[in-house]
Write a protein that holds these residues in place. Structure first.
Motif, PDB file in Angstrom:
ATOM      1  N   ARG A  50      17.333  -2.968  10.264  1.00 47.11           N
ATOM      2  CA  ARG A  50      18.640  -2.366   9.977  1.00 47.11           C
ATOM      3  C   ARG A  50      18.496  -1.002   9.299  1.00 47.11           C
ATOM      4  N   GLU A  52      16.751  -0.074   6.495  1.00 50.13           N
ATOM      5  CA  GLU A  52      17.042  -0.237   5.066  1.00 50.13           C
ATOM      6  C   GLU A  52      16.394   0.798   4.171  1.00 50.13           C
ATOM      7  N   TYR A  64      29.628  -0.961  -0.197  1.00 49.53           N
ATOM      8  CA  TYR A  64      28.689  -2.080  -0.104  1.00 49.53           C
ATOM      9  C   TYR A  64      28.131  -2.470  -1.479  1.00 49.53           C
ATOM     10  N   LEU A  67      26.956  -5.972  -2.432  1.00 50.97           N
ATOM     11  CA  LEU A  67      25.704  -6.505  -1.906  1.00 50.97           C
ATOM     12  C   LEU A  67      24.549  -6.172  -2.839  1.00 50.97           C
ATOM     13  N   ASP A  70      19.160  -3.563  -2.437  1.00 58.72           N
ATOM     14  CA  ASP A  70      18.254  -3.282  -1.326  1.00 58.72           C
ATOM     15  C   ASP A  70      18.839  -3.643   0.038  1.00 58.72           C
ATOM     16  N   GLN A  71      20.085  -4.132   0.066  1.00 62.45           N
ATOM     17  CA  GLN A  71      20.748  -4.442   1.338  1.00 62.45           C
ATOM     18  C   GLN A  71      21.853  -3.456   1.689  1.00 62.45           C
ATOM     19  N   ARG A  72      22.176  -2.572   0.768  1.00 60.21           N
ATOM     20  CA  ARG A  72      23.347  -1.714   0.967  1.00 60.21           C
ATOM     21  C   ARG A  72      23.145  -0.703   2.094  1.00 60.21           C
ATOM     22  N   GLY A  74      21.102  -0.877   4.604  1.00 61.12           N
ATOM     23  CA  GLY A  74      21.056  -1.593   5.877  1.00 61.12           C
ATOM     24  C   GLY A  74      22.439  -1.982   6.370  1.00 61.12           C
ATOM     25  N   ALA A  75      23.312  -2.371   5.428  1.00 58.85           N
ATOM     26  CA  ALA A  75      24.683  -2.722   5.817  1.00 58.85           C
ATOM     27  C   ALA A  75      25.424  -1.502   6.339  1.00 58.85           C
ATOM     28  N   ARG A  99      12.562  -5.663   8.323  1.00 54.35           N
ATOM     29  CA  ARG A  99      12.960  -4.610   7.397  1.00 54.35           C
ATOM     30  C   ARG A  99      12.272  -3.307   7.771  1.00 54.35           C
TER      31      ARG A  99
END
Length: 303
Positions: A50, A52, A64, A67, A70-72, A74-75, A99
């Motif tokens: 995604r 990231e 985001y 979240l 470390d996922q923001r 990617g979202a 990742r």
């Protein structure tokens, strides 16, 4: 693995592209995707990560904040890819579930979740499963250098090449569906004569060819040493505006202000963007013959 069904799902012509990041589909092959989608081809995109890793304007990540940190990114980039997928007309979008590994030498290369740290056999198996499910006649991925040397690009090349050959072998990955052998494997390539032109003119625009890209970590001179002459030239100029619109969806990956292409006069921009280039590696092409103009040229699409 996540999938999102869109359009042309019942088309007899099927194309699968396998790249590692959101934006790879638009920046490199967006014109080709738009062309075939509008000609009724079922075009599928398998995205390994995604995206990231990287830096963006913090304001872009505010939606985001609920979240984990470390996922923001990617979202955000996942939403950008959905935007591009809709404009390009993709039939299917699939995440392989890894990742982003970052550029060579970065600490992200060592993250155990990184794409380049994944079990090669597992990655190949996931791509084999997709191939057997989608049954594409044509598969496209990066060249052995990954376009510009990104480790994820190179890993995607190797795993997709392996999967292309394994998909038709009943002795390999028996739990991944009925064997199916695609007819052609292509690399997306960038003609080095054009790249050498960029290296020559970039200083005129106050750009260092050895520190290119949004983060200054792409060496165009090094890239020019990896030459994979095209066998296939697809005319995408009628779809250039669609490619540009899809690329704009990936706003987190765009530099502020006008890009390099936008600084060139319109006739030069047209010449540089009228075609997208590919190299057919399976089955090989006789180098003495004229360039193909269609990834499906002469193929049996009855199966």
């Amino acid at each position: 693995m996540e999938s999102i069904a869109l359009k042309n799902a019942n088309s007899p012509k099927r194309l699968l592209l396998v790249f590692p990041h959101p934006d790879d589909e638009s920046f490199g092959t967006g014109g080709t995707i738009a062309k075939y989608a509008r000609e009724g081809v079922a075009v599928h995109y398998a995205c390994a990560t995604r995206g990231e890793v990287g830096s963006v304007d913090p304001k872009m990540l505010e939606p985001y904040e609920h979240l984990p940190e470390d996922q923001r990114l990617g979202a955000l980039r996942g939403q950008e890819l959905r935007c591009a997928a809709d404009l390009l007309g993709l039939t299917g979008l699939y995440y392989l579930g890894y990742r982003d590994s970052g550029m060579n030498g970065s600490s992200d290369n060592h993250d155990p979740r990184a794409f380049v740290k994944a079990d090669p056999d597992q990655v190949t198996g996931r791509i084999v499963r997709l191939i057997r499910s989608i049954k594409p006649q044509v598969v496209v991925t990066f060249d052995p250098f990954g376009g510009y040397g990104h480790p994820d690009h190179i890993f995607a090349h190797h795993r997709t090449t392996e999967a292309f050959h394994a998909a038709g072998d009943p002795s390999r990955y028996p739990g991944a569906g009925e064997p199916y052998q695609p007819q052609r494997l292509y690399w997306s390539v960038f003609p080095k004569r054009v790249l050498k032109f960029f290296v020559m003119v970039l200083p005129l625009f106050r750009r260092d060819p050895a520190k290119f890209g949004r983060n200054g970590d792409v060496d165009l001179r090094e890239i020019a040493q990896h030459d994979y002459p095209p066998t296939t030239r697809v005319d995408v100029w009628p779809y250039y505006s669609i490619k540009q619109a899809a690329s704009q969806c990936h706003s987190s990956q765009l530099s502020d202000g006008p890009g390099m292409f936008e600084r060139f006069p319109s006739p030069i921009r047209r010449r540089l963007n009228v075609y997208e280039m590919f190299r057919r590696v399976e089955p090989p092409v006789d180098g003495s013959r004229p360039l193909e103009r269609d990834l499906f040229e002469g193929l049996d699409i009855s199966g």
